[in-house]
Write an enzyme that holds these catalytic residues in place. Structure first.
Site, short mmCIF file in Angstrom:
data_model
loop_
_atom_site.label_atom_id
_atom_site.label_comp_id
_atom_site.label_asym_id
_atom_site.label_seq_id
_atom_site.Cartn_x
_atom_site.Cartn_y
_atom_site.Cartn_z
N CYS A 70 0.84 -1.20 0.00
CA CYS A 70 0.00 0.00 0.00
C CYS A 70 0.88 1.25 0.00
O CYS A 70 1.81 1.36 0.81
CB CYS A 70 -0.89 -0.01 1.25
SG CYS A 70 -1.73 1.54 1.53
N CYS A 78 -1.26 6.55 6.67
CA CYS A 78 -2.60 6.16 7.14
C CYS A 78 -2.52 5.49 8.51
O CYS A 78 -3.22 5.88 9.43
CB CYS A 78 -3.23 5.24 6.09
SG CYS A 78 -4.67 4.34 6.64
N CYS A 127 -3.31 0.04 8.84
CA CYS A 127 -2.75 -1.31 8.77
C CYS A 127 -1.31 -1.22 9.27
O CYS A 127 -0.36 -1.25 8.48
CB CYS A 127 -2.78 -1.82 7.34
SG CYS A 127 -4.43 -1.95 6.67
N CYS A 169 -7.57 0.98 -1.69
CA CYS A 169 -7.01 0.48 -0.43
C CYS A 169 -6.72 -1.01 -0.57
O CYS A 169 -7.56 -1.77 -1.08
CB CYS A 169 -8.03 0.73 0.68
SG CYS A 169 -7.70 -0.17 2.19
N GLN A 184 -19.95 -8.12 10.45
CA GLN A 184 -18.54 -8.53 10.48
C GLN A 184 -17.82 -7.97 9.25
O GLN A 184 -18.35 -8.06 8.14
CB GLN A 184 -18.43 -10.06 10.50
CG GLN A 184 -18.99 -10.72 11.75
CD GLN A 184 -18.14 -10.48 12.99
OE1 GLN A 184 -17.02 -9.96 12.91
NE2 GLN A 184 -18.66 -10.82 14.15
N PHE A 199 -25.36 -9.99 22.76
CA PHE A 199 -24.72 -9.18 21.72
C PHE A 199 -24.91 -9.87 20.36
O PHE A 199 -23.96 -10.18 19.64
CB PHE A 199 -23.22 -8.97 22.01
CG PHE A 199 -22.94 -8.47 23.40
CD1 PHE A 199 -23.04 -7.11 23.68
CD2 PHE A 199 -22.59 -9.33 24.43
CE1 PHE A 199 -22.79 -6.63 24.96
CE2 PHE A 199 -22.33 -8.86 25.71
CZ PHE A 199 -22.43 -7.51 25.98
N ASP A 216 -30.21 -3.31 26.74
CA ASP A 216 -28.88 -2.73 26.97
C ASP A 216 -28.15 -3.60 27.99
O ASP A 216 -28.53 -3.62 29.17
CB ASP A 216 -29.02 -1.29 27.48
CG ASP A 216 -27.67 -0.65 27.74
OD1 ASP A 216 -26.65 -1.34 27.58
OD2 ASP A 216 -27.63 0.54 28.10
N ASP A 219 -20.74 -12.34 22.26
CA ASP A 219 -19.85 -11.73 21.27
C ASP A 219 -19.87 -10.21 21.50
O ASP A 219 -20.43 -9.46 20.70
CB ASP A 219 -20.37 -12.08 19.86
CG ASP A 219 -19.46 -11.55 18.77
OD1 ASP A 219 -18.39 -11.01 19.09
OD2 ASP A 219 -19.82 -11.67 17.58
N CYS A 252 -13.13 -9.40 20.28
CA CYS A 252 -12.22 -8.74 19.33
C CYS A 252 -11.16 -7.93 20.07
O CYS A 252 -10.45 -7.15 19.46
CB CYS A 252 -13.01 -7.85 18.37
SG CYS A 252 -14.01 -6.65 19.23
C1 LIG Z 1 -18.98 -7.56 17.95
S1 LIG Z 1 -20.66 -7.19 17.58
C2 LIG Z 1 -21.30 -8.81 17.41
C3 LIG Z 1 -22.59 -8.89 16.67
C4 LIG Z 1 -22.98 -10.29 16.14
N1 LIG Z 1 -22.74 -11.31 17.09
C5 LIG Z 1 -22.28 -10.57 14.84
O1 LIG Z 1 -21.47 -11.49 14.80
O2 LIG Z 1 -22.55 -9.87 13.86
C6 LIG Z 1 -21.20 -6.59 19.10
C7 LIG Z 1 -22.68 -6.32 19.19
O3 LIG Z 1 -22.92 -5.84 20.51
C8 LIG Z 1 -23.94 -4.88 20.46
N2 LIG Z 1 -23.80 -4.07 21.66
C9 LIG Z 1 -22.83 -3.18 21.96
N3 LIG Z 1 -23.03 -2.64 23.17
C10 LIG Z 1 -24.16 -3.22 23.65
C11 LIG Z 1 -24.89 -3.09 24.86
N4 LIG Z 1 -24.49 -2.24 25.81
N5 LIG Z 1 -25.99 -3.82 25.04
C12 LIG Z 1 -26.40 -4.69 24.08
N6 LIG Z 1 -25.76 -4.86 22.92
C13 LIG Z 1 -24.65 -4.14 22.70
C14 LIG Z 1 -23.74 -4.15 19.15
O4 LIG Z 1 -24.95 -3.60 18.71
C15 LIG Z 1 -23.23 -5.26 18.25
O5 LIG Z 1 -24.30 -5.80 17.53
#
Ligand SMILES: C[S@@+](CC[C@H](N)C(=O)[O-])C[C@H]1O[C@@H](n2cnc3c(N)ncnc32)[C@H](O)[C@@H]1O
Length: 577
Positions: free
Chosen positions: A211, A217, A220, A299, A399, A428, A482, A504, A532
């Site tokens: 790149c 940038c 990466c 990119c 993703q 999540f 939440d 996740d 992650c």
């Molecule tokens: C890493 S992503 C994983 C999503 C899904 N498992 C996927 O593989 O596409 C994290 C997810 O957590 C949700 N999230 C983040 N903060 C949150 C919270 N405080 N309460 C509920 N969900 C939340 C986001 O909306 C997002 O969809």
């Protein structure tokens, strides 16, 4: 919290969050909250200094004025009548006018029957502020240059060296084994930070970067490092985090799972700007607000379908009336190469701009939406995972590496060790990337029940819609919730028990959810955690250990090749009743 940035770099909360709304009809009430016939400014609760500042700020924003207009705004009767806090400040200012700017710092100044020392209190005696510490003037000396050997890599991808006294130095743009000349930009107590301005010797792992803008940038940071060394470092990073943070003596690390190193990203946030009449598309340089324009060939880590969108974006910008107010666009491409663009607008789009955007989308067959949720031009946009089709709504999480995503999903579902009739809680869940394949697997096993939770309501609704008719004998409860809210999490755990937990979380981890887990006697027997961020994963791992779980395996997954980020899937068994 969403924040707006004001000149000078101060951060202010967005108007709809935490800040009391400024209503043009706001009136003071008496101490019992009742309305009296006249304004009663003193009975209104006194805002704290931070809140007061934010109110000033939003007053200016609402009236589209700058700080210079503040005095004139205050003299306008409407503002004084509708904003009691502004009226109060105005009366104080009139009673105690600001002294003329004369006299040396510290000299006594008389204002009416009061006196104060110039420069030693806040500018007004009634404001009752503590004296502000004087700002240190910046030294005009050029930042120091040093030469160091880089021996390690920090978790954010900066090289780590040692200054002669042994102090650590974090160097952007340097890789292990390099000898570099560094401009020190920040000096701290325990470490300094700087940027490599010249490479004197290349480390053994350096390879030519594919790149042209990788150094400017910085997105990466590892692109010029041998991929095998990247994999070893990422695996070690996860291992180190589990040893040092979760106190697991020998983490059961499995070999890293990798996919295509380049051309893998199916989602990117690009910036647009008109610079001297030339439209540019680029990324923000890592850790800054400086835009780095992309070269004509695009990119290196984006999929070709997204690179093909960059030129049309450059052509689009000058055609828009409010082009300058469209600073960010999320471009996404699905498995079939269909694209969509989600524009982040600072102001509502004019009719002309809406028409231009729709025509642009039609010409390229690209979906058009705004980050506010409005969809101007819908397109069929779908990803396929384990035979299930999911269509994340614009703006919801998706993703970024769709090439490796099926492997990630397979690993996670295998780790759950599902059995017929299992009840699974998925936290999540997003738009159902894991939920839909999970339902399909349970259906193949003979049935079960899934509770999927995420705080993005449109994503949860989409998930529920996509799951219809997918798994016979599998009950789905998709709930917006939440998971940082303790009360909501406690209520969620109350819906159990569950046999397995799949989580996740975002980079911040799942602290609140896991804090409640350890207090539940009916906690699930199996847990699979995708993460992650190795360090927050290790913190959550420590909580799982405390709750009586044992780690069976952890698999690093290189979802973000060429960057320092790494995903992991860890599998846990409950051992402690
Ligand atoms: C890493 S992503 C994983 C999503 C899904 N498992 C996927 O593989 O596409 C994290 C997810 O957590 C949700 N999230 C983040 N903060 C949150 C919270 N405080 N309460 C509920 N969900 C939340 C986001 O909306 C997002 O969809």
């Amino acid at each position: 919290m969403r924040v707006a940035r004001v000149k000078g770099g101060r951060r202010m909360g967005a108007p709809n969050q935490k800040i009391p709304p400024i209503s043009p009809l706001t009136r003071g009430g008496n101490a019992h909250g009742r309305r009296s016939g006249h304004f009663n400014h003193h009975a209104a609760p006194k805002p704290k200094v931070g809140a007061l500042r934010r109110r000033w700020f939003w007053l200016l924003v609402q009236n589209q004025k700058s700080f210079g207009d503040l005095g004139r705004l205050l003299r306008q009767r409407t503002i004084l009548a509708t904003h009691p806090w502004a009226a109060r400040k105005h009366r104080i200012n009139q009673r105690f006018p600001r002294p003329p700017p004369r006299g040396a710092r510290g000299q006594k100044i008389e204002v009416g029957d009061r006196s104060y020392k110039r420069g030693q209190t806040g500018y007004h005696p009634l404001m009752n502020r503590r004296p502000r510490p004087r700002r240190k003037t910046r030294s005009s000396a050029p930042p120091p240059l040093v030469e160091v050997d880089i021996h390690d890599l920090a978790s954010d991808g900066r090289g780590v060296g040692r200054l002669p006294g042994g102090k650590a130095l974090f160097v952007a743009g340097a890789l292990p084994g390099d000898r570099v000349r560094v401009r020190i930009e920040r000096q701290g107590k325990s470490f300094d930070a700087g940027v490599a301005v010249a490479r004197l010797d290349d480390g053994p792992g350096r390879v030519p970067s594919p790149c042209a803008i990788s150094e400017a940038c910085g997105g990466c940071a590892l692109i010029a490092w041998n991929p095998a060394l990247q994999h070893a470092w990422k695996t070690e990073r996860i291992g180190r985090a589990l040893i040092h943070i979760a106190r697991i003596e020998s983490p059961p690390l499995e070999p890293l799972l990798a996919g295509e190193p380049l051309g893998y990203r199916t989602r990117a946030d690009v910036r647009l700007r008109l610079h001297d009449g030339v439209a540019e598309v680029g990324f923000l340089a890592s850790g800054t607000h400086r835009m780095v324009p992309l070269p004509p060939d695009g990119c290196a880590v984006l999929v070709p379908a997204l690179n093909r969108l960059l030129d049309p974006l450059r052509e689009l910008l000058p055609q828009l009336e409010g082009g300058i107010r469209l600073p960010k666009v999320r471009i996404e491409s699905d498995g079939a190469g269909r694209c969509r663009a989600v524009f982040k607008t600072l102001e509502p789009l004019s009719r002309v701009d809406q028409t231009t955007l729709i025509a642009w989308g039609e010409g390229l067959n690209v979906g058009i939406a705004l980050s506010s949720g409005e969809v101007f031009r819908p397109v069929a946009f779908a990803d396929t995972v384990e035979g299930c089709v999911l269509s994340p709504p614009p703006g919801a999480f998706r993703q970024a590496n769709q090439g490796l995503n099926p492997e990630l999903v397979r690993l996670a579902l295998d780790g759950l060790d599902l059995k017929s009739g299992d009840r699974v809680l998925e936290a999540f869940a997003g738009s159902g990337n894991l939920t839909l394949p999970l339902i399909a697997r349970l259906a193949r096993l003979g049935g079960g029940a899934v509770t999927a939770v995420d705080w993005v309501a449109p994503a949860v609704a989409q998930l529920a819609e996509a799951a219809q008719g997918l798994g016979e004998g599998v009950g789905l409860s998709a709930q917006p919730c939440d998971l940082e809210d303790g009360a909501a999490v406690a209520a969620l755990w109350g819906q159990g028990p569950w046999d397995a937990l799949l989580l996740d979380p975002p980079r911040e981890g799942a602290k609140t959810l896991l804090t409640h887990l350890k207090d539940r006697p009916d906690r699930p027997g199996r847990v699979v955690m995708i993460s992650c961020h190795p360090e927050s994963m290790a913190r959550d791992a420590a909580m799982l250990i405390e709750a009586g779980y044992r780690i069976d395996k952890v698999v690093p997954v290189d979802m973000f090749p060429m960057t320092p980020h790494v995903e992991s899937v860890s599998v846990w068994q409950r051992v402690n009743p």
